[in-house]
Scaffold this motif. Structure first.
Motif, mmCIF file in Angstrom:
data_model
loop_
_atom_site.group_PDB
_atom_site.id
_atom_site.type_symbol
_atom_site.label_atom_id
_atom_site.label_comp_id
_atom_site.label_asym_id
_atom_site.label_seq_id
_atom_site.Cartn_x
_atom_site.Cartn_y
_atom_site.Cartn_z
ATOM 1 N N LYS A 386 0.810 -1.220 0.000
ATOM 2 C CA LYS A 386 0.000 0.000 0.000
ATOM 3 C C LYS A 386 0.844 1.272 0.000
ATOM 4 O O LYS A 386 0.338 2.359 -0.330
ATOM 5 C CB LYS A 386 -0.934 0.011 1.204
ATOM 6 N N THR A 410 0.515 -6.797 -1.880
ATOM 7 C CA THR A 410 -0.841 -6.283 -1.722
ATOM 8 C C THR A 410 -1.035 -5.142 -2.703
ATOM 9 O O THR A 410 -0.089 -4.734 -3.385
ATOM 10 C CB THR A 410 -1.086 -5.780 -0.286
ATOM 11 N N ASN A 411 -2.245 -4.604 -2.781
ATOM 12 C CA ASN A 411 -2.500 -3.479 -3.677
ATOM 13 C C ASN A 411 -1.567 -2.308 -3.364
ATOM 14 O O ASN A 411 -1.275 -2.020 -2.203
ATOM 15 C CB ASN A 411 -3.947 -3.001 -3.538
ATOM 16 N N GLY A 414 -1.950 3.701 -5.067
ATOM 17 C CA GLY A 414 -2.848 4.452 -5.944
ATOM 18 C C GLY A 414 -2.504 5.924 -6.001
ATOM 19 O O GLY A 414 -3.197 6.777 -5.442
ATOM 20 N N ASP A 450 -5.154 5.168 -9.498
ATOM 21 C CA ASP A 450 -5.532 5.845 -8.260
ATOM 22 C C ASP A 450 -6.734 5.224 -7.552
ATOM 23 O O ASP A 450 -6.845 5.307 -6.326
ATOM 24 C CB ASP A 450 -5.824 7.321 -8.532
ATOM 25 N N LYS A 451 -7.651 4.622 -8.285
ATOM 26 C CA LYS A 451 -8.891 4.134 -7.673
ATOM 27 C C LYS A 451 -8.651 3.042 -6.639
ATOM 28 O O LYS A 451 -9.155 3.083 -5.523
ATOM 29 C CB LYS A 451 -9.843 3.631 -8.756
ATOM 30 N N GLU A 452 -7.886 2.037 -7.022
ATOM 31 C CA GLU A 452 -7.653 0.901 -6.119
ATOM 32 C C GLU A 452 -6.183 0.576 -5.934
ATOM 33 O O GLU A 452 -5.828 -0.293 -5.137
ATOM 34 C CB GLU A 452 -8.350 -0.362 -6.649
ATOM 35 N N GLY A 453 -5.325 1.252 -6.644
ATOM 36 C CA GLY A 453 -3.929 0.855 -6.687
ATOM 37 C C GLY A 453 -3.746 -0.294 -7.658
ATOM 38 O O GLY A 453 -4.719 -0.823 -8.216
ATOM 39 N N LYS A 455 -3.087 -4.094 -8.575
ATOM 40 C CA LYS A 455 -3.315 -5.376 -7.907
ATOM 41 C C LYS A 455 -2.163 -6.328 -8.219
ATOM 42 O O LYS A 455 -1.719 -6.428 -9.362
ATOM 43 C CB LYS A 455 -4.626 -5.992 -8.393
#
Length: 475
Positions: A386, A410-411, A414, A450-453, A455
């Protein structure tokens, strides 16, 4: 008998800060800067949410009218700017360097000078029979200095040569005091705006000034350390490379500061070993961004097939253009006539697009191609989490296109749809606005970081990521 060097005082500069501010006017100024220059404005504010934005802005403007403290004002501005949901768009608050009971206080910075030439300094060392261990001639990529004693237990580092145009030969860049067998020093900032105090030590041929390092070139010392490796051991943002049996483990905390030269150094030093190592880990967890091209130095090893690279477009306003020009001004002023002509043509095209989004490349994407694929590494685990943001994410989007690469973790955070961050000043010196002036063209293909990073291909458990990654790429 020791001869002491007489010094003379040259100049001083002043710093000036206050804390009381009119947040109302700063709010309106900040609002105008964002609306006029932010690259994401046209995506973020549309007919669908314009009323919501206006309501939000009126609410925060009313609150700002009641604020007179600069730090509270900065927080209020950050609350307002959060509407855009862009981590690159933010308020930068700098604490006043000196403030007493909300009154301003000036600070004098005395720039010292010995006025000594290189020949005079060399002569000093020839005549000094028992120099202090800290005395000598030192250099790094920006300075060549001579450290000499001017009073008992007081030493000055006189500039012999420098790449910094704010300084000149004969001026004193560092002062060092000796108490018993330990040293402390004063470092003068590159722009002569401030000083800072540091612990100082001599480690073989290295003058360690805590935030900057110099290599002793005279007198010659028996034990020599590599200054690049020494710097990297002290720099928490420096890349690192370790080997564990048949695995090369890279760590990139950042793509900033000296990471470009440091990465180049590691690639050159360990070239043979890297080319014979079948498994790699590229650890980009907690990578804070910077210049993604630093990571691209590894492209020769990563590459398996053509890599699609999305271009960006710049919100071409006069203010943004001027911010961009600041980055190339020195290069332009020192360029030859042919280069200047090419730059003039380039800049005229940019200016012709004032008021628009301008894609200088002319195409939404480019393709990176190499002539061959290296045998090793065979598999690469690229780790993200993150806190992997900005250019760390941009590099990941390119590297993961290789058949060798598996993204794990992990993501990501973003923070990449809008980039090329510049800083705008407000009318109050402690409050600035950092905003991106570029828009990534992948947004036109309905892709967003930017929305979720980003994956990962494989999600990892909380602990021992390196061990998990090694096991997975060896399966």
């Amino acid at each position: 008998m020791r001869k002491y060097i007489i010094i003379s005082l040259l100049i001083f500069t002043k710093t000036f800060f206050a804390q009381s501010c009119k947040c109302d006017s700063i709010f309106l100024q900040s609002k105008q800067i964002v609306e006029d220059n932010y690259a994401g404005w046209f995506d973020k504010i549309t007919s669908k949410n314009l009323d919501e934005y206006n309501t939000w802005t009126r609410k925060h403007h009313l609150a700002a009218k009641e604020i007179t403290n600069d730090s509270v004002c900065a927080k209020q501005l950050q609350n307002w700017i959060s509407f855009f949901k862009d981590k690159h768009l933010r308020i930068k608050y700098s604490k006043p360097k000196s403030a007493i009971n909300s009154k301003t206080e000036s600070k004098k910075i005395e720039i010292l000078s010995t006025g000594l030439t290189e020949n005079q300094l060399t002569d000093y060392f020839k005549k000094t029979k028992n120099p202090d261990p800290i005395e000598g001639i030192y250099e790094n990529s920006n300075y060549k200095l001579a450290v000499t004693q001017v009073q008992p237990n007081l030493f000055y580092a006189t500039i012999i040569k420098t790449q910094n145009e704010n300084w000149k030969a004969g001026e004193v860049k560092l002062t060092i005091k000796k108490i018993n067998k330990k040293y402390t020093g004063t470092f003068y900032e590159g722009d002569k705006s401030d000083v800072s105090e540091h612990q100082v030590q001599i480690v073989d041929n290295i003058l360690d000034f805590d935030i900057v390092f110099f290599e002793k070139i005279f007198p010659i010392v028996k034990t020599k350390r590599d200054i690049t490796e020494y710097e990297m051991s002290k720099d928490k943002y420096a890349p690192s490379l370790n080997f564990k049996e048949d695995v090369a483990i890279w760590k990139f905390p950042s793509f900033e500061n000296n990471a470009n030269e440091q990465t180049e150094y590691l690639l050159k030093k360990y070239k043979d070993k890297l080319e014979s190592t079948p498994f790699w880990i590229l650890d980009l967890s907690n990578n804070s961004g910077g210049d993604y091209s630093i990571g691209l130095q590894l492209l020769d090893y990563i590459y398996t097939k053509p890599i699609l690279n999305y271009n960006a477009e710049m919100r071409m306003t006069q203010s943004n253009f001027e911010k961009w020009y600041q980055f190339i001004a020195d290069y332009y002023n020192n360029a030859d006539d042919k280069t200047k002509k090419a730059l003039d043509e380039r800049m005229n095209k940019m200016k012709a697009h004032y008021g628009k989004l301008y894609n200088e490349s002319g195409t939404p994407t480019d393709t990176l191609k190499l002539d061959k694929v290296k045998v090793n590494p065979k598999k690469i685990a690229l780790l993200i989490n993150k806190n992997t943001v900005s250019s760390g994410e941009l590099f990941t989007t390119l590297a993961r296109q290789s058949d060798k690469v598996i993204v794990m973790g992990t993501n990501s955070g973003g923070m990449m749809d809008y980039g090329n961050v510049v800083t705008y000043k407000t009318s109050f010196p402690t409050i600035k606005i950092q905003l991106p002036i570029n828009r990534q063209l992948w947004l036109d293909d309905n892709f967003s970081v930017d929305k979720e990073g980003l994956k990962p291909d494989v999600y990892l458990k909380e602990n021992n990521w390196i061990e998990q990654a090694i096991k997975l790429i060896k399966e």
